[in-house]
Design an enzyme around this catalytic site. Sequence first.
Site, PDB file in Angstrom:
ATOM      1  CG  ASP A  49      -6.629  -1.368  -1.630  1.00  0.00           C
ATOM      2  OD1 ASP A  49      -6.894  -2.574  -1.752  1.00  0.00           O
ATOM      3  OD2 ASP A  49      -5.704  -0.943  -0.910  1.00  0.00           O
ATOM      4  CG  ASP A  52      -2.003  -1.029   1.184  1.00  0.00           C
ATOM      5  OD1 ASP A  52      -2.409  -1.417   0.078  1.00  0.00           O
ATOM      6  OD2 ASP A  52      -2.469  -1.451   2.254  1.00  0.00           O
TER       7      ASP A  52
END
Length: 177
Positions: free
Chosen positions: A133, A117
Site C-alpha cells: 500500500d 495489513d
Amino acid sequence: MGKKAKSVVIFFVLLLIDQLTKLWAVKILKPIGSIKIIHNVLEIYYVENRGAAFGIMQNKQWFFLIITLAVLVGLLWISGKIPEEKHFIPLKACLYFVGAGAVGNMIDRVFRKYVVDFIYFSLINFPVFNVADIYVTVAAFMLVVLILFFYQEEDLNRVFSKKKEQNRAGRENGRKK
C-alpha cells in the site's frame, strides 16, 4: 546488466520486501496481535483485509484480481512507451512501485484469500496498511508531482504520442510490402 534486466530485478526486490514483511506479520505478529512502536501514535497491528483500501468491498476477490491484471497490462503498455533516457527514470520508478504494490497484494488475495495489513497510525486512527500500500500511495503521489511540476507537455507527448504509434505502424506496413 541491461536496463530491462535491472527493471526486473528492481521489481522483484520491491515485491520480495513486501512479501517478507507480510510473512513476518503472519508468523510473528498474528499470534500476539500488536506491538506498540510509539505509544498512541504508531503500532504494528495484525489485520486480515478481505476488501480494498479502508476495508471497502469485502470479499470481492475476483473483482480485485481483474482490476489488478488490468492495471498491470496498463503499466506494461506505458512502460514500453517511456523513452530509455535518464530524464524518465522517475516515471519508470513510479511504475515499478505501483506494479510491485499491485502484485504484492494480488499474491495475498490469490494465496491467502485476504491481504495482510499491519501498519497502524493510531494517532489519527488511520486504516491499517502494508508495504505494498505504501508503494502504491507514494508512487501515485509522486506521479502527480512529476506530471504537475517536473515533466513538461513535450515530455508527456513523447510518452503518449500517437505519432510514434503511426510511425511504427507505417514502418511495419512498409516491411510487409
